[in-house]
Write an enzyme that holds these catalytic residues in place. Structure first.
Site, PDB file in Angstrom:
ATOM      1  N   ASP A 119      52.619  38.188  -5.247  1.00  0.00           N
ATOM      2  CA  ASP A 119      53.311  36.954  -5.607  1.00  0.00           C
ATOM      3  C   ASP A 119      53.739  36.982  -7.073  1.00  0.00           C
ATOM      4  O   ASP A 119      53.186  37.718  -7.891  1.00  0.00           O
ATOM      5  CB  ASP A 119      52.412  35.748  -5.368  1.00  0.00           C
ATOM      6  CG  ASP A 119      51.140  35.785  -6.213  1.00  0.00           C
ATOM      7  OD1 ASP A 119      50.549  36.878  -6.323  1.00  0.00           O
ATOM      8  OD2 ASP A 119      50.737  34.742  -6.750  1.00  0.00           O
ATOM      9  N   GLU A 120      54.717  36.176  -7.393  1.00  0.00           N
ATOM     10  CA  GLU A 120      55.137  35.913  -8.779  1.00  0.00           C
ATOM     11  C   GLU A 120      55.305  37.189  -9.599  1.00  0.00           C
ATOM     12  O   GLU A 120      54.953  37.249 -10.776  1.00  0.00           O
ATOM     13  CB  GLU A 120      54.147  34.959  -9.450  1.00  0.00           C
ATOM     14  CG  GLU A 120      54.133  33.597  -8.785  1.00  0.00           C
ATOM     15  CD  GLU A 120      53.084  32.651  -9.324  1.00  0.00           C
ATOM     16  OE1 GLU A 120      53.358  31.437  -9.372  1.00  0.00           O
ATOM     17  OE2 GLU A 120      51.981  33.110  -9.674  1.00  0.00           O
ATOM     18  N   ALA A 121      55.900  38.214  -8.976  1.00  0.00           N
ATOM     19  CA  ALA A 121      56.144  39.480  -9.680  1.00  0.00           C
ATOM     20  C   ALA A 121      57.481  39.395 -10.418  1.00  0.00           C
ATOM     21  O   ALA A 121      58.390  40.203 -10.212  1.00  0.00           O
ATOM     22  CB  ALA A 121      56.126  40.641  -8.689  1.00  0.00           C
ATOM     23  N   HIS A 122      57.579  38.402 -11.302  1.00  0.00           N
ATOM     24  CA  HIS A 122      58.857  38.105 -11.942  1.00  0.00           C
ATOM     25  C   HIS A 122      59.276  39.186 -12.932  1.00  0.00           C
ATOM     26  O   HIS A 122      60.456  39.260 -13.305  1.00  0.00           O
ATOM     27  CB  HIS A 122      58.779  36.756 -12.656  1.00  0.00           C
ATOM     28  CG  HIS A 122      58.356  35.623 -11.783  1.00  0.00           C
ATOM     29  ND1 HIS A 122      58.793  35.483 -10.483  1.00  0.00           N
ATOM     30  CD2 HIS A 122      57.523  34.571 -12.016  1.00  0.00           C
ATOM     31  CE1 HIS A 122      58.254  34.381  -9.954  1.00  0.00           C
ATOM     32  NE2 HIS A 122      57.492  33.824 -10.859  1.00  0.00           N
TER      33      HIS A 122
ATOM     34  N   HIS B 282      50.602  39.873 -12.026  1.00  0.00           N
ATOM     35  CA  HIS B 282      49.247  39.324 -12.224  1.00  0.00           C
ATOM     36  C   HIS B 282      48.259  40.434 -12.593  1.00  0.00           C
ATOM     37  O   HIS B 282      47.120  40.441 -12.117  1.00  0.00           O
ATOM     38  CB  HIS B 282      48.780  38.585 -10.959  1.00  0.00           C
ATOM     39  CG  HIS B 282      49.470  37.274 -10.730  1.00  0.00           C
ATOM     40  ND1 HIS B 282      49.130  36.115 -11.386  1.00  0.00           N
ATOM     41  CD2 HIS B 282      50.517  36.955  -9.920  1.00  0.00           C
ATOM     42  CE1 HIS B 282      49.914  35.122 -10.981  1.00  0.00           C
ATOM     43  NE2 HIS B 282      50.779  35.607 -10.091  1.00  0.00           N
TER      44      HIS B 282
END
Length: 515
Positions: A320-323, A257
């Site tokens: 979060d969401e550290a894809h 993000h």
């Protein structure tokens, strides 16, 4: 008692004059720990005084109350340390805790007693709800202004009761944030989580990295002009929140993000190439360069400057969401960053993916999973809680305020499902994650993500009526938790929201007053 709240009709019963009578003590939201009606009501009149202790903090609460009551009553309501009767705000020893209070009402006056000024402030919110909704209007109303007789004894179930505002996907001005603070304070919310950075915008000035705000903050979802807070702006938000007894928790999301930061400084990218600014709504495509020492100098500078203007205990580092970050890199990154937070005197908060790394001692993990989240992921969070990590509960399919109510809701998203009012309220934080120790549950937070949220009206519509339910889950004893009783108390809030100019979703699940 409170458990009988569902027996009351949705609107205040009319007095013989046709005007609203005093609201019942069991109509309050969040439900108080105990409410015992009895005795004669107190009527606020032109001669009423607001009596306070000789203390600056207590006087400020008294002035706050006076500023609520003066426009609608037309009464002078002087705030004074002298006299008898009237409305009294008083600090005293007692079984109140840091935020609890006792409210006693009778023919001779109303007294709110607490150990700390925060308790007095929360007691004032209760007093507001015991008065007719017209008391919230900004022009003189006819009254009468009666407070039912009896005693309320009240203190919170959880110490952390939060609301989050995403100012990154769409930017909101200081005035808009203050409005959100005031609306949250009505229901004894005590924490404002500000999501200050994301792919679409960086919203806080950092002197050592000025392009973060000037360039990274220059747009938003849909390509609007964005914006950012100067340090003075941010400090004004913090000051205002403190005057409403909310602690600000700033969030800088990382390592994912981070497109707004990566676009602002090429040297933050592993390949040395800055990506373009981003105005879409996809997630998981950006990452700080975990192997670069420049990254940790950047993180140190940002945390140092933000911690210096944040008097609260916490600093949220996202996670979060550290894809686009490998698991090993994620763990290494969090191992490097959490000590930086501690170095500048703050306690780490992170989204619950932090539990897949090594949460720092004392850290809080914010759980945003769903009922359907895998057993393995829930077990990881529970194990961290058993090892001392405290949990903030924000299940997305319960209290994410940006989820659509129904498939026809104009605003919001539905990736976590449709979240009507009953679903948002009807769960117990104490049992939501089986195996998590009761002492590990720090509290509840309702986040409002702003991909589709642009105006104050948008904020209100998605926040109300769900935020009061999250507030009750955080404040009220589990024994008061009953949907059938709650929906009646919730319906009674409608006239108050209308008086305050707060729009809301008229859920068919709630027996709203007619007319």
């Amino acid at each position: 008692m409170v458990a009988a709240a569902g027996l009351c009709a949705a609107g205040s019963a009319p007095a013989a004059s046709g005007r609203p009578a005093a609201a019942p003590l069991d109509r309050v939201l969040p439900a108080p720990a105990s409410a015992e009606p009895g005795g004669s009501p107190y009527r606020i009149t032109r001669g009423t005084q607001i009596r306070v202790d000789d203390s600056g903090a207590v006087r400020q609460v008294g002035e706050y109350l006076a500023n609520v009551l003066r426009p609608s009553t037309g009464y002078p309501l002087p705030v004074t340390t002298q006299g008898t009767g009237g409305i009294r705000l008083h600090l005293a020893d007692g079984p109140f805790g840091n935020e609890g209070y006792r409210l006693d009402s009778g023919a001779g006056g109303v007294t709110i007693t607490a150990l700390k000024p925060a308790g007095l402030f929360h007691g004032v919110q209760t007093l507001r709800q015991l008065l007719p909704a017209a008391v919230e209007k900004k022009t003189v109303q006819s009254g009468p202004w009666a407070v039912a007789g009896g005693t309320i004894k009240d203190s919170p179930r959880y110490a952390y009761r939060g609301a989050m505002l995403d100012v990154s996907r769409h930017f909101f001005t200081v005035a808009q944030v203050k409005r959100f603070i005031d609306e949250s304070a009505l229901y004894k919310i005590n924490t404002l989580h500000l999501h200050l950075s994301d792919d679409q915008g960086w919203r806080i000035a950092i002197d050592s990295w000025p392009r973060l705000a000037s360039y990274g903050g220059s747009t938003e979802v849909g390509g609007g002009k964005g914006g950012y807070y100067t340090k003075a702006d941010y400090q004004e938000i913090v000051r205002y929140a403190a005057s409403r007894y909310l602690e600000v928790v700033p969030e800088i999301d990382m390592p994912g993000h981070t497109n707004a930061a990566l676009a602002s400084y090429a040297k933050l990218n592993c390949d040395g190439v800055a990506p373009p600014l981003y105005t879409g709504t996809n997630v998981g495509f950006s990452s700080l360069c975990v192997s670069s020492q420049v990254t940790y100098g950047f993180v140190d500078d940002v945390i140092r400057e933000l911690a210096a203007i944040t008097p609260g205990r916490y600093l949220h580092i996202g996670g979060d969401e550290a894809h686009s970050t490998s698991h090993d890199d994620y763990v290494a990154f969090m191992d490097r960053v959490q000590p930086i937070v501690a170095k500048y005197g703050k306690t780490v908060v992170g989204w619950h993916q932090l539990t897949g790394a090594h949460p720092a001692e004392g850290a809080l993990a914010q759980y945003w999973g769903l009922d359907s989240t895998s057993a393995a992921e829930k077990a990881q969070v529970v194990k961290a809680a058993q090892n001392g990590t405290r949990l903030i509960l924000s299940p997305a399919d319960r209290v994410y305020l940006d989820m659509k109510y129904t498939k026809d809701t104009r605003l919001g998203q539905d990736w976590a499902g449709l979240v009507e009012v009953k679903r948002s309220y009807d769960w117990d934080p104490g049992t939501y994650l089986p195996g998590a120790p009761a002492a590990a549950i720090a509290g509840v937070e309702a986040p409002l993500w702003s991909e589709t949220i642009v105006t104050n009206a948008d904020i209100d519509y998605m926040t109300f009526p769900r935020l009061p339910g999250a507030a009750e889950l955080g404040w009220s004893p589990a024994s008061t938790h009953d949907w059938n009783a709650y929906k009646v108390r919730l319906a009674a809030q409608a006239a108050r929201w209308e008086a305050l100019g707060i729009g809301y979703h008229r859920s068919p699940q709630v027996p709203w007053p007619v007319g």
